[in-house]
Design a protein around this motif. Sequence first.
Motif, mmCIF file in Angstrom:
data_model
loop_
_atom_site.group_PDB
_atom_site.id
_atom_site.type_symbol
_atom_site.label_atom_id
_atom_site.label_comp_id
_atom_site.label_asym_id
_atom_site.label_seq_id
_atom_site.Cartn_x
_atom_site.Cartn_y
_atom_site.Cartn_z
ATOM 1 N N LEU A 1 0.822 -1.213 0.000
ATOM 2 C CA LEU A 1 0.000 0.000 0.000
ATOM 3 C C LEU A 1 0.854 1.262 0.000
ATOM 4 O O LEU A 1 0.556 2.216 -0.722
ATOM 5 C CB LEU A 1 -0.965 -0.002 1.179
ATOM 6 C CG LEU A 1 -2.131 -0.970 1.064
ATOM 7 C CD1 LEU A 1 -2.920 -1.017 2.370
ATOM 8 C CD2 LEU A 1 -3.035 -0.609 -0.105
ATOM 9 N N MET A 2 1.917 1.274 0.783
ATOM 10 C CA MET A 2 2.780 2.460 0.810
ATOM 11 C C MET A 2 3.446 2.674 -0.549
ATOM 12 O O MET A 2 3.583 3.814 -1.008
ATOM 13 C CB MET A 2 3.835 2.338 1.910
ATOM 14 C CG MET A 2 3.272 2.451 3.318
ATOM 15 S SD MET A 2 2.527 4.061 3.704
ATOM 16 C CE MET A 2 0.851 3.874 3.142
ATOM 17 N N SER A 3 3.827 1.597 -1.203
ATOM 18 C CA SER A 3 4.409 1.699 -2.544
ATOM 19 C C SER A 3 3.405 2.295 -3.520
ATOM 20 O O SER A 3 3.729 3.210 -4.290
ATOM 21 C CB SER A 3 4.853 0.309 -3.014
ATOM 22 O OG SER A 3 5.255 0.336 -4.353
ATOM 23 N N ILE A 4 2.179 1.809 -3.481
ATOM 24 C CA ILE A 4 1.135 2.292 -4.394
ATOM 25 C C ILE A 4 0.797 3.752 -4.107
ATOM 26 O O ILE A 4 0.670 4.562 -5.027
ATOM 27 C CB ILE A 4 -0.112 1.385 -4.307
ATOM 28 C CG1 ILE A 4 0.229 -0.023 -4.813
ATOM 29 C CG2 ILE A 4 -1.272 1.979 -5.097
ATOM 30 C CD1 ILE A 4 -0.801 -1.079 -4.442
ATOM 31 N N VAL A 5 0.673 4.101 -2.842
ATOM 32 C CA VAL A 5 0.375 5.484 -2.456
ATOM 33 C C VAL A 5 1.457 6.420 -2.982
ATOM 34 O O VAL A 5 1.167 7.469 -3.565
ATOM 35 C CB VAL A 5 0.225 5.614 -0.923
ATOM 36 C CG1 VAL A 5 0.328 7.052 -0.465
ATOM 37 C CG2 VAL A 5 -1.100 5.011 -0.471
ATOM 38 N N ASN A 6 2.712 6.046 -2.780
ATOM 39 C CA ASN A 6 3.821 6.904 -3.212
ATOM 40 C C ASN A 6 3.927 6.994 -4.733
ATOM 41 O O ASN A 6 4.156 8.072 -5.277
ATOM 42 C CB ASN A 6 5.132 6.416 -2.596
ATOM 43 C CG ASN A 6 5.158 6.618 -1.095
ATOM 44 O OD1 ASN A 6 4.554 7.542 -0.562
ATOM 45 N ND2 ASN A 6 5.844 5.740 -0.395
ATOM 46 N N GLU A 7 3.744 5.870 -5.424
ATOM 47 C CA GLU A 7 3.840 5.861 -6.883
ATOM 48 C C GLU A 7 2.741 6.672 -7.553
ATOM 49 O O GLU A 7 2.947 7.249 -8.616
ATOM 50 C CB GLU A 7 3.806 4.432 -7.413
ATOM 51 C CG GLU A 7 5.058 3.645 -7.118
ATOM 52 C CD GLU A 7 4.920 2.180 -7.482
ATOM 53 O OE1 GLU A 7 4.007 1.820 -8.257
ATOM 54 O OE2 GLU A 7 5.739 1.378 -6.980
ATOM 55 N N THR A 8 1.572 6.694 -6.936
ATOM 56 C CA THR A 8 0.432 7.382 -7.554
ATOM 57 C C THR A 8 0.227 8.797 -7.002
ATOM 58 O O THR A 8 -0.685 9.492 -7.442
ATOM 59 C CB THR A 8 -0.876 6.591 -7.334
ATOM 60 O OG1 THR A 8 -1.129 6.480 -5.927
ATOM 61 C CG2 THR A 8 -0.805 5.211 -7.970
ATOM 62 N N ASN A 9 1.054 9.199 -6.053
ATOM 63 C CA ASN A 9 0.875 10.495 -5.379
ATOM 64 C C ASN A 9 -0.551 10.639 -4.851
ATOM 65 O O ASN A 9 -1.206 11.670 -5.044
ATOM 66 C CB ASN A 9 1.219 11.658 -6.310
ATOM 67 C CG ASN A 9 2.686 11.685 -6.643
ATOM 68 O OD1 ASN A 9 3.529 11.531 -5.776
ATOM 69 N ND2 ASN A 9 2.996 11.861 -7.918
ATOM 70 N N ALA A 10 -1.022 9.597 -4.185
ATOM 71 C CA ALA A 10 -2.395 9.569 -3.682
ATOM 72 C C ALA A 10 -2.639 10.668 -2.659
ATOM 73 O O ALA A 10 -1.746 11.055 -1.906
ATOM 74 C CB ALA A 10 -2.704 8.209 -3.073
ATOM 75 N N ASP A 11 -3.866 11.163 -2.657
ATOM 76 C CA ASP A 11 -4.313 12.164 -1.690
ATOM 77 C C ASP A 11 -4.979 11.519 -0.485
ATOM 78 O O ASP A 11 -5.082 12.123 0.577
ATOM 79 C CB ASP A 11 -5.348 13.099 -2.330
ATOM 80 C CG ASP A 11 -4.893 13.675 -3.637
ATOM 81 O OD1 ASP A 11 -3.876 14.377 -3.638
ATOM 82 O OD2 ASP A 11 -5.549 13.406 -4.661
ATOM 83 N N LEU A 12 -5.476 10.289 -0.678
ATOM 84 C CA LEU A 12 -6.228 9.607 0.366
ATOM 85 C C LEU A 12 -5.996 8.114 0.247
ATOM 86 O O LEU A 12 -6.041 7.558 -0.854
ATOM 87 C CB LEU A 12 -7.729 9.907 0.223
ATOM 88 C CG LEU A 12 -8.696 9.204 1.182
ATOM 89 C CD1 LEU A 12 -8.434 9.617 2.631
ATOM 90 C CD2 LEU A 12 -10.141 9.511 0.794
ATOM 91 N N LEU A 13 -5.750 7.470 1.379
ATOM 92 C CA LEU A 13 -5.633 6.018 1.463
ATOM 93 C C LEU A 13 -6.762 5.521 2.347
ATOM 94 O O LEU A 13 -6.963 6.043 3.454
ATOM 95 C CB LEU A 13 -4.283 5.619 2.063
ATOM 96 C CG LEU A 13 -4.105 4.148 2.434
ATOM 97 C CD1 LEU A 13 -4.252 3.242 1.213
ATOM 98 C CD2 LEU A 13 -2.758 3.932 3.113
ATOM 99 N N ILE A 14 -7.483 4.519 1.865
ATOM 100 C CA ILE A 14 -8.607 3.969 2.619
ATOM 101 C C ILE A 14 -8.346 2.493 2.893
ATOM 102 O O ILE A 14 -8.006 1.740 1.977
ATOM 103 C CB ILE A 14 -9.931 4.148 1.844
ATOM 104 C CG1 ILE A 14 -10.215 5.642 1.639
ATOM 105 C CG2 ILE A 14 -11.085 3.459 2.578
ATOM 106 C CD1 ILE A 14 -11.448 5.950 0.818
#
Length: 146
Positions: free
Chosen positions: A97-110
């Motif tokens: 999840l942290m990899s995906i959040v960082n790669e996509t520059n996510a604004d919100l993780l659920i």
Amino acid sequence: MSAYSTIVVGTDGSKSSMLAVERAAKIAAAFNATLVIGCAYYETKEDASKTLRQDSVTVLGTDPAQENLDKATEHARAMGAPTIRTAIRPGTPVEALMSIVNETNADLLIVGNRGINSLTGRLLGSVPADVARQSDCDVMIVHTVN
């Protein structure tokens, strides 16, 4: 509150993770945001056994992970998510999840709250608690189990 443009949600195929996907899809629809559904997998049984997390679903290999993502994507689409992408990453759920959040520059993780009140979660940490500590974006923990 700022508008969310990229929302990441994790799934392991469980009923509780599908509730998190449902909530994420509805929020993505409300903000016209891209929803990225992520799934972690372990490459070997030995990797999975090292985690000691008995409160989570163990996904071995990319085929079961892809099946989880297909099911979650169908559910998110039915809930009105406008744009859906998927991501599969090897490793623990937190690492993925942290990899995906960082790669996509996510604004919100659920994420769902499963494991947060278990003995294992209290002793070793839970996915929701661990991602909340590590994430640079907002984290929403959805109440998916009692």
